[in-house]
Write a protein that holds these residues in place. Structure first.
Motif, PDB file in Angstrom:
ATOM      1  N   ALA A 179     -26.532 -39.604  -3.769  1.00 45.34           N
ATOM      2  CA  ALA A 179     -26.978 -39.033  -5.040  1.00 45.34           C
ATOM      3  C   ALA A 179     -25.871 -38.200  -5.670  1.00 45.34           C
ATOM      4  CB  ALA A 179     -28.231 -38.183  -4.820  1.00 45.34           C
ATOM      5  N   ARG A 180     -25.139 -37.461  -4.848  1.00 46.06           N
ATOM      6  CA  ARG A 180     -24.019 -36.685  -5.375  1.00 46.06           C
ATOM      7  C   ARG A 180     -22.910 -37.609  -5.886  1.00 46.06           C
ATOM      8  NH1 ARG A 180     -23.450 -32.095  -0.598  1.00 46.06           N
ATOM      9  NH2 ARG A 180     -25.396 -30.992  -1.047  1.00 46.06           N
ATOM     10  N   LYS A 181     -22.684 -38.677  -5.132  1.00 46.52           N
ATOM     11  CA  LYS A 181     -21.644 -39.626  -5.529  1.00 46.52           C
ATOM     12  C   LYS A 181     -22.009 -40.314  -6.841  1.00 46.52           C
ATOM     13  CE  LYS A 181     -18.784 -43.260  -3.516  1.00 46.52           C
ATOM     14  NZ  LYS A 181     -18.567 -44.118  -2.317  1.00 46.52           N
ATOM     15  N   ASN A 182     -23.300 -40.563  -7.085  1.00 49.06           N
ATOM     16  CA  ASN A 182     -23.766 -41.235  -8.294  1.00 49.06           C
ATOM     17  C   ASN A 182     -23.984 -40.280  -9.459  1.00 49.06           C
ATOM     18  OD1 ASN A 182     -23.794 -43.877  -7.360  1.00 49.06           O
ATOM     19  ND2 ASN A 182     -25.857 -43.680  -6.506  1.00 49.06           N
ATOM     20  N   GLN A 183     -23.684 -39.020  -9.249  1.00 45.95           N
ATOM     21  CA  GLN A 183     -24.027 -38.027 -10.262  1.00 45.95           C
ATOM     22  C   GLN A 183     -23.320 -38.315 -11.590  1.00 45.95           C
ATOM     23  OE1 GLN A 183     -23.505 -34.033  -8.941  1.00 45.95           O
ATOM     24  NE2 GLN A 183     -24.548 -33.143 -10.683  1.00 45.95           N
ATOM     25  N   TYR A 184     -22.038 -38.716 -11.540  1.00 46.01           N
ATOM     26  CA  TYR A 184     -21.272 -38.994 -12.754  1.00 46.01           C
ATOM     27  C   TYR A 184     -21.885 -40.171 -13.513  1.00 46.01           C
ATOM     28  CZ  TYR A 184     -16.999 -39.158 -15.581  1.00 46.01           C
ATOM     29  OH  TYR A 184     -16.089 -39.111 -16.595  1.00 46.01           O
ATOM     30  N   ALA A 185     -22.207 -41.252 -12.747  1.00 44.03           N
ATOM     31  CA  ALA A 185     -22.831 -42.409 -13.387  1.00 44.03           C
ATOM     32  C   ALA A 185     -24.221 -42.070 -13.898  1.00 44.03           C
ATOM     33  CB  ALA A 185     -22.905 -43.565 -12.401  1.00 44.03           C
ATOM     34  N   ILE A 216     -18.251 -30.106  -8.780  1.00 43.54           N
ATOM     35  CA  ILE A 216     -19.063 -30.555  -7.642  1.00 43.54           C
ATOM     36  C   ILE A 216     -18.558 -29.930  -6.352  1.00 43.54           C
ATOM     37  CG2 ILE A 216     -19.679 -32.588  -6.281  1.00 43.54           C
ATOM     38  CD1 ILE A 216     -19.774 -34.179  -8.858  1.00 43.54           C
ATOM     39  N   GLU A 217     -17.247 -29.798  -6.228  1.00 42.70           N
ATOM     40  CA  GLU A 217     -16.689 -29.137  -5.036  1.00 42.70           C
ATOM     41  C   GLU A 217     -17.146 -27.690  -4.960  1.00 42.70           C
ATOM     42  OE1 GLU A 217     -12.318 -28.125  -3.047  1.00 42.70           O
ATOM     43  OE2 GLU A 217     -12.468 -29.493  -4.774  1.00 42.70           O
ATOM     44  N   ARG A 218     -17.194 -27.033  -6.124  1.00 46.32           N
ATOM     45  CA  ARG A 218     -17.686 -25.647  -6.143  1.00 46.32           C
ATOM     46  C   ARG A 218     -19.168 -25.584  -5.776  1.00 46.32           C
ATOM     47  NH1 ARG A 218     -19.752 -21.246  -8.549  1.00 46.32           N
ATOM     48  NH2 ARG A 218     -18.365 -19.446  -8.887  1.00 46.32           N
ATOM     49  N   GLN A 219     -19.920 -26.562  -6.255  1.00 49.53           N
ATOM     50  CA  GLN A 219     -21.353 -26.617  -5.935  1.00 49.53           C
ATOM     51  C   GLN A 219     -21.562 -26.816  -4.435  1.00 49.53           C
ATOM     52  OE1 GLN A 219     -23.848 -30.101  -7.135  1.00 49.53           O
ATOM     53  NE2 GLN A 219     -24.807 -28.628  -8.525  1.00 49.53           N
ATOM     54  N   ASN A 220     -20.776 -27.668  -3.800  1.00 55.07           N
ATOM     55  CA  ASN A 220     -20.890 -27.884  -2.354  1.00 55.07           C
ATOM     56  C   ASN A 220     -20.491 -26.639  -1.574  1.00 55.07           C
ATOM     57  OD1 ASN A 220     -21.681 -30.525  -2.780  1.00 55.07           O
ATOM     58  ND2 ASN A 220     -19.604 -31.348  -2.593  1.00 55.07           N
ATOM     59  N   LEU A 221     -19.532 -25.901  -2.111  1.00 55.57           N
ATOM     60  CA  LEU A 221     -19.041 -24.707  -1.419  1.00 55.57           C
ATOM     61  C   LEU A 221     -20.098 -23.613  -1.364  1.00 55.57           C
ATOM     62  CD1 LEU A 221     -16.331 -23.872  -0.110  1.00 55.57           C
ATOM     63  CD2 LEU A 221     -15.771 -22.690  -2.232  1.00 55.57           C
ATOM     64  N   GLU A 222     -21.046 -23.648  -2.303  1.00 51.77           N
ATOM     65  CA  GLU A 222     -22.086 -22.626  -2.333  1.00 51.77           C
ATOM     66  C   GLU A 222     -22.990 -22.678  -1.110  1.00 51.77           C
ATOM     67  OE1 GLU A 222     -24.110 -23.265  -5.970  1.00 51.77           O
ATOM     68  OE2 GLU A 222     -22.485 -22.457  -7.233  1.00 51.77           O
ATOM     69  N   TYR A 223     -23.002 -23.805  -0.382  1.00 50.81           N
ATOM     70  CA  TYR A 223     -23.836 -23.931   0.816  1.00 50.81           C
ATOM     71  C   TYR A 223     -23.291 -23.082   1.963  1.00 50.81           C
ATOM     72  CZ  TYR A 223     -26.302 -27.883  -1.293  1.00 50.81           C
ATOM     73  OH  TYR A 223     -27.063 -28.681  -2.095  1.00 50.81           O
TER      74      TYR A 223
END
Length: 828
Positions: free
Chosen positions: A283-289, A395-402
């Motif tokens: 789902a994260r990978k498809n986010q741009y599409a 997206i990298e920043r969003q993942n870092l929030e975890y």
């Protein structure tokens, strides 16, 4: 005292300060039953723990993390892009698996907050899918937390729910939003009958119980269900899942491991973890599409509505007017206008996108929702690159929030990169907008020129051409957006997750990894052995009493004259009334040993005096005085016993004489010697009791009458026994040492304190006590302390009641194993 003697005493005292390992060892051997009992209790406790603990199993699965490129990705589409290297993904995946968000999804999907239980031998056991029924929960209603709810099947279609409440209020949890609240419940036992498939609507339980496929239920069979706090279950799995690289050479392959008491639950949790993780990553990978499709859908909806309106307008026009024949020249002009309209609409779409993107960049902080510029035909490489870069960083920043708290330096670094790229993109957008605006102006001028050519046509024909142009434009725009959406959908559908399962978790009959029953038994052995040993050690260190001759030898170089065993008798006249007792033999042995001391003291033909003292009262001083006097008298020696303990007179009672007159009366000049000497019923033994207790006993003993008395007694008697006060309490005994040819200091085992021997050593070193020897009272051979005295006067291992019996009545070859071990240690 000679220098050699002084050194011996110093050496003795230094030895007394060292730890007596042999003494401690014998103390432990003497308490072997306590140690054995402690080990037995510890092993029983370990057994009870082992049989009550559930088996723990560990299962694992393997997942692979790769950078899977979309096969439909081309430079023209620009809707899919690679998220970065494998190494960065591995770290993100390992972090994601340990996050609370991920584990909440897994627990929620498997409903692990609900347990299926049966009553086992020691506890309720979780049977999971082995239960023949399934509970379809109503997650919008509360479920009772913590307390098992019983389910008893009455028949194959009916069941009874039963439980019991001790209070009217209980806590429930609604698993749809995880809210917890209190509900009213009936106090006392609760029972209610329902049918399979019938919804159960109770304050504490809401759901439908259905039969599992292929399962059959036996009547009167009881089961339990229990609901757990959702957050607690998530935390237990979050902390329980272990993830690590499979090997150093395969860093992109990870091993997931989980331990628990039910293997089926472990299998399902590991496989669900992989599935949800793979779905989330896709789902994260498809986010741009996905963002692009959303943008195209919104544009396509507007174009579709416009096309519908224009089509309706054309239909109305044709109904109201006749169909016109347009000349070939005008048809060609109309075709040119249509093409220019298409170009104009394309440029306007680009301009609208860029203006929307510019506003989005200036007003938003989440840049993960940007649609692909190619969706409106923008092929400017700088814009495409900047949008990709900003989206990737966001997206990298969003993942870092975890994993990282807000304010961390990593966030600042990413924000700095995003801002820098955003400024570059805004400048590119401004330049591109100018170019597009210039193109629009050129297109508009061309359209205006062609429209002038059509102005010569009749008005009806002009209206027809205008509607036709709008219809062609809307249809073309619709076709373009539809093609773009299909392209985006193909890219999205062709994307595959970067996370794949190599080896799913499976129960292949692995044995339990715990509890470690052998370790529990080993720990029990260690605790059972060392706990009493430590207790014995502490008691041994805190014990300041003397227990055996070996301790006396360590504390002092003063010789041990003999040993007296414990002997319970009605009076102190043991030697006279029980001459064959072992304790009587002990006194005879002491008498024999005294001959070596008395032989060298005083003049021939003059009576010898023996002073008997102790550290405190109760150590057997009077008992020893009476019986030593008795053994001398029975041997034919004319003996007299003096009661010089003026503060606490004792000796008169055993001889059936009164204490009205005694040595006190003689010393104060109130009576003559003949008046204070009493003849006992023992031949050759006379007694001078103490007499009334004086106010000044020390002064009387130091007075002028005492030397004269002793001189007279030496001329009259062969042996003079002086029963003196305790040396550790008063100084009277020290005043009497000048009259003693030999001094006996009584040491009662298990009673006399070690510090008292230090006092005796000091008095001996100062010359205040001369010709002194120890006699050990209350000797017990089983104390296991008396190994090797080094004296040549004993029977077997020493003197005393117990030892005497060993020497004459016990066969040494019949000793047990423990006794042999003790004797071996003695010889070390």
């Amino acid at each position: 005292m000679s220098e050699l003697d002084f050194n011996d005493i110093e050496h003795s005292e230094s030895r007394g300060s060292t730890f007596d390992f042999k003494g401690f060892l014998f103390k432990a051997l003497n308490l072997w039953k306590l140690v054995l009992l402690s080990i037995g209790v510890a092993l029983v406790v370990a057994y009870l723990i082992n049989v009550r603990k559930e088996n723990v199993y560990r299962l694992n699965s393997l997942i692979s993390i790769e950078s899977e490129q979309n096969p439909f990705f081309t430079a023209n589409t620009s809707i899919s892009f690679n998220w970065g290297g494998v190494s960065g993904k591995v770290g993100k995946v390992m972090t994601s698996i340990k996050t609370r968000t991920h584990n909440e999804k897994v627990v929620d999907s498997l409903q692990y907050y609900m347990q299926y239980l049966v009553q086992g031998k020691y506890r309720l056991q979780d049977i999971y899918k082995a239960a023949p029924f399934e509970v379809q929960l109503n997650t919008d209603r509360g479920q009772l937390l913590g307390q098992p709810i019983g389910i008893r099947f009455i028949s194959e279609t009916q069941f009874e729910i039963f439980t019991e409440f001790g209070s009217s209020s209980r806590q429930v949890q609604r698993y749809s939003d995880k809210a917890k609240y209190a509900v009213e419940v009936p106090v006392g036992p609760f029972k209610a009958v329902f049918r399979l498939g019938q919804p159960v609507d109770l304050p504490f339980f809401n759901g439908t119980i259905v039969l599992r496929e292929g399962k059959r239920i036996l009547p009167n069979k009881e089961f339990f269900i229990r609901f757990l706090n959702f957050d607690s279950v998530v935390y237990s799995f979050q902390s329980g899942v272990k993830i690590a690289p499979f090997s150093g050479s395969s860093s992109s392959v990870l091993t997931l491991a989980l331990s628990g008491t039910n293997k089926s639950k472990i299998v399902d949790y590991l496989n669900a973890t992989t599935a949800i993780l793979s779905k989330t990553e896709l789902a994260r990978k498809n986010q741009y599409a996905t963002n692009t499709i959303k943008f195209i859908d919104s544009s396509l909806a507007a174009v579709n509505a416009n096309l519908k309106d224009v089509t309706e307008e054309m239909n109305r026009f044709r109904k109201e007017n006749q169909v016109f024949d347009i000349s070939e020249e005008m048809t060609l002009t109309s075709e040119k206008l249509k093409n220019l309209d298409f170009e104009q609409e394309a440029e306007r779409a680009k301009l609208n996108y860029l203006e929307a993107l510019e506003t989005y960049l200036k007003t938003k902080t989440d840049y993960t929702q940007i649609a692909a510029p190619t969706s409106v035909g923008i092929e400017e490489s700088n814009i495409l690159t900047s949008v990709k870069t900003i989206t990737t960083l966001a997206i990298e920043r969003q993942n870092l929030e975890y994993t990282v708290k807000e304010g961390n330096v990593l966030f600042k670094d990413l924000d700095r990169k995003i801002d820098a790229e955003k400024n570059v993109l805004l400048e590119t957008i401004a330049a591109t907008k100018q170019t597009i605006t210039a193109n629009l102006n050129i297109i508009n001028s061309k359209i205006a020129r062609l429209e002038m050519e059509l102005s010569s046509l009749p008005e009806d024909e002009q209206d027809y051409l205008k509607i036709q142009r709008k219809l062609n434009l809307s249809q073309e725009a619709y076709d373009v957006y539809l093609a773009k959406r299909s392209e985006a959908a193909i890219v999205k559908a062709a994307n595959v997750s970067d996370i794949t399962s190599i080896d799913e978790a499976k129960d292949i009959g692995n044995g339990p990894i715990g509890p470690n029953k052998s370790l529990n038994y080993m720990m029990a052995l260690m605790i059972g052995f060392f706990a009493p040993m430590f207790l014995i050690f502490v008691i041994y260190l805190l014990d300041h009493t003397i227990h055996g001759s070996d301790e006396v030898e360590q504390l002092s170089n003063i010789p041990i004259l003999g040993l007296i065993g414990k002997y319970n008798y009605k009076n102190n006249l043991v030697v006279f009334e029980k001459p064959k007792a072992a304790v009587s033999e002990s006194f005879r042995s002491i008498r024999s040993s005294l001959q070596f001391i008395l032989k060298s003291k005083g003049k021939e033909g003059v009576g010898k005096s023996i002073m008997i003292t102790s550290s405190v009262s109760g150590e057997g001083k009077t008992f020893t005085s009476i019986n030593i006097a008795t053994v001398y008298a029975l041997s034919g020696k004319k003996t007299i016993l003096l009661g010089l303990d003026l503060r606490k007179p004792k000796i008169f009672g055993d001889f059936n004489i009164t204490n009205d007159k005694g040595i006190v009366n003689y010393l104060i000049g109130d009576s003559s010697m003949e008046e204070v000497v009493f003849y006992s019923h023992i031949e050759n033994l006379d007694v001078i009791p103490s007499g009334p207790v004086p106010p000044n006993p020390s002064e009387l003993l130091m007075g002028e009458a005492m030397p004269g008395l002793m001189k007279t007694l030496r001329e009259t008697y062969d042996i003079i026994i002086l029963d003196t006060p305790p040396l550790g309490l008063v100084t009277d005994a020290l005043e009497l040492t000048q009259y003693a040819d030999a001094t006996i200091f009584m040491v009662r085992l298990d009673f006399t304190k070690k510090g008292m021997l230090a006092l005796v050593n000091a008095k001996h070193r100062a010359g205040e006590l001369k010709n002194i020897s120890f006699v050990l009272n209350f000797y017990k051979h089983k104390t296991n302390h008396n190994y090797g005295y080094g004296y040549g006067y004993g029977y077997g291992y020493g003197y005393g009641y117990g030892v005497y019996g060993d020497a004459y009545h016990e066969d040494p070859n019949k000793r047990g194993v423990l006794k042999k071990i003790q004797n071996f240690i003695k010889r070390i």
